[in-house]
Scaffold this motif. Structure first.
Motif, mmCIF file in Angstrom:
data_model
loop_
_atom_site.group_PDB
_atom_site.id
_atom_site.type_symbol
_atom_site.label_atom_id
_atom_site.label_comp_id
_atom_site.label_asym_id
_atom_site.label_seq_id
_atom_site.Cartn_x
_atom_site.Cartn_y
_atom_site.Cartn_z
ATOM 1 N N LEU A 1 37.984 18.338 59.713
ATOM 2 C CA LEU A 1 37.007 17.580 58.917
ATOM 3 C C LEU A 1 36.798 16.187 59.497
ATOM 4 C CD1 LEU A 1 38.148 18.518 55.288
ATOM 5 C CD2 LEU A 1 36.149 19.385 56.514
ATOM 6 N N GLU B 1 35.019 24.525 48.730
ATOM 7 C CA GLU B 1 36.246 25.318 48.791
ATOM 8 C C GLU B 1 37.333 24.696 47.916
ATOM 9 O OE1 GLU B 1 38.931 28.403 50.420
ATOM 10 O OE2 GLU B 1 36.989 28.164 49.449
ATOM 11 N N SER C 1 31.151 21.781 52.674
ATOM 12 C CA SER C 1 31.740 23.107 52.431
ATOM 13 C C SER C 1 33.214 22.982 52.052
ATOM 14 C CB SER C 1 31.551 24.033 53.631
ATOM 15 O OG SER C 1 32.180 23.515 54.774
ATOM 16 N N ALA C 2 33.886 21.926 52.544
ATOM 17 C CA ALA C 2 35.278 21.697 52.149
ATOM 18 C C ALA C 2 35.375 21.344 50.669
ATOM 19 C CB ALA C 2 35.886 20.574 52.998
ATOM 20 N N GLN D 1 43.112 21.796 58.993
ATOM 21 C CA GLN D 1 41.750 21.778 58.463
ATOM 22 C C GLN D 1 41.302 20.335 58.196
ATOM 23 O OE1 GLN D 1 40.488 25.061 55.808
ATOM 24 N NE2 GLN D 1 42.638 25.692 55.784
ATOM 25 N N ARG D 2 42.231 19.493 57.761
ATOM 26 C CA ARG D 2 41.906 18.072 57.553
ATOM 27 C C ARG D 2 41.473 17.429 58.878
ATOM 28 N NH1 ARG D 2 46.779 14.679 55.382
ATOM 29 N NH2 ARG D 2 47.522 15.125 57.497
ATOM 30 N N ILE E 1 38.135 25.990 54.732
ATOM 31 C CA ILE E 1 36.910 25.175 54.721
ATOM 32 C C ILE E 1 35.745 25.884 55.410
ATOM 33 C CG2 ILE E 1 38.138 22.977 54.554
ATOM 34 C CD1 ILE E 1 37.652 22.618 57.597
ATOM 35 N N LEU F 1 44.580 18.889 51.032
ATOM 36 C CA LEU F 1 44.331 18.570 52.440
ATOM 37 C C LEU F 1 45.603 18.128 53.159
ATOM 38 C CD1 LEU F 1 40.806 16.919 52.269
ATOM 39 C CD2 LEU F 1 41.422 19.173 53.156
#
Length: 395
Positions: free
Chosen positions: A260, A273, A269-270, A256-257, A328, A250
């Motif tokens: 989230l 993944e 879902s993260a 993407q972090r 993610i 992450l």
């Protein structure tokens, strides 16, 4: 002569095995390592089929490559190292601890453990995803489930950690006549016999089941001891490694972090993944038990140890689009990190729950961090791939 070489103990390959996995999938999907005498499968479809094939590919000699190659005397009760129907009987007993209802019931306790790990660190400029979280949360959770006193839990963690260590570049040493005794749990079981509680040990002490001979009985002391050793070892060591990868991956994907943090509903879902992208258990082994087996026209002889490369299958572009990309938003599911079929990881619901709760709690406190890779330490084990330390610098 091809220069393609792979073994799971090779230190340099293990640092980043994915380019080698890609070559294996493309050039040698059925790979033979002559130096160590094992075969390996690297493509998703082959690994998936092999995991489901309990008739020809046996777990009875173990599911770790070194164990299969050593063929030790296997004590009763190591349900992960059994084939159906015996495996099915023993697995059903242990699975009682990991039902959806049980997981819902313990979520608040897991969150409280997580808060207790993280709150003392708030206000500081760094924390360690493994030492402060991965080494603590799974240990406390398994300890609570099994009924192991708090004071004894670190000893369980150290034992689980120690038994999987190998000397750099070499297979783990396996004692042929004394494999996996689980003896350290004997005293807990005796204590629980006289001090019953609402925990797994008490439940297993009292459960009655029909064994493979049709006899209705309770578990023997040895079966129960080994059951606990299997559950504790898997629950502490493999789940613990997930947290190191969580911190590293992450940090490498800050956009993407950030997503989230703003949309916590994406966290489950993260975690899926993350399990696909960097599985803590990169491979399992089987034994070719009933006649030769053939993959892609290559005959793997009866009696051969066979390595199933889960981490390679999880990055197979034949199965996953942009397989080397962490995403993610990828549709959850499909990865082979927890196995498939009869031997699907019985503790998967617990690992998912711990991962989700931990990531929720970390992001609440520290939405941004960098990793100090100069101080990160890799675990020296071929069976579980991950880190002993993953220090985060808080931004």
């Amino acid at each position: 002569m091809s220069d393609l070489y792979y073994d799971p103990w090779h230190v340099d390959i293990d640092i980043d095995p994915y380019p080698t996995y890609r070559r294996l999938r493309d050039e040698a999907p059925v790979y033979r390592n002559d130096e160590h005498g094992f075969w390996g499968l690297s493509r998703y479809a082959d690994v998936d089929a092999a995991l489901k094939d309990t008739t020809r590919l046996s777990s009875a000699k173990g599911d770790i490559l070194e164990v299969v190659m050593t063929d030790p005397v296997m004590p009763p009760g190591i349900f992960i190292n059994e084939d159906p129907p015996l495996h099915t009987i023993h697995r059903a007993i242990v699975a009682r601890a990991f039902t959806p209802k049980k997981m819902r019931a313990i979520e608040d306790k897991i969150r409280a453990f997580c808060v207790a790990c993280l709150d003392p660190l708030v206000g500081g400029d760094r924390f360690d995803f493994v030492e402060d979280l991965g080494a603590e949360l799974p240990m406390r959770t398994i300890g609570m489930l099994a009924g192991i006193p708090n004071s004894e839990q670190p000893a369980v963690r150290e034992h689980a950690n120690e038994v999987l260590r190998n000397e750099a570049g070499k297979p783990m040493a396996i004692a042929k006549d004394r494999y996996f005794t689980g003896e350290m749990f004997g005293e807990y079981i005796e204590w629980r016999e006289n001090n019953p509680s609402d925990d797994l040990i008490t439940e297993l002490l009292n459960v009655e089941f029909e064994d493979e001979t049709g006899t209705v009985r309770k578990l023997t002391k040895q079966e129960l001891t080994v059951f606990l050793a299997v559950v504790a070892g898997a629950g502490v060591e493999t789940t613990g490694r997930l947290f190191g990868w969580m911190g590293k991956v992450l940090a490498e994907h800050p956009d993407q972090r950030k997503e989230l943090t703003s949309t916590p509903t994406l966290i489950p879902s993260a975690i899926e993944e993350l399990l696909r992208y960097e599985p803590p258990g990169p491979h399992v082994a089987r034994y070719v038990a009933t006649g030769d087996v053939t993959f892609h026209g290559v005959v793997v002889p009866e009696g051969s140890p066979l390595l199933l490369m889960l981490a390679s299958a999880n990055r197979d572009e034949r199965q996953f689009q942009n397989a080397d990309r962490f995403d993610i938003h990828r549709k959850p599911g499909g990865h082979l990190t927890f196995g498939r079929g009869a031997h699907f990881c019985v503790g998967a619901p617990l690992a998912r729950l711990e991962g989700r709760v931990a990531l929720e709690e970390v992001l609440k406190r520290w939405p941004e961090w960098d990793i100090d890779m100069s101080c990160a330490r890799r675990s020296r084990t071929s069976t579980v791939r991950g880190w002993d330390s993953m220090p985060a610098v808080i931004r």
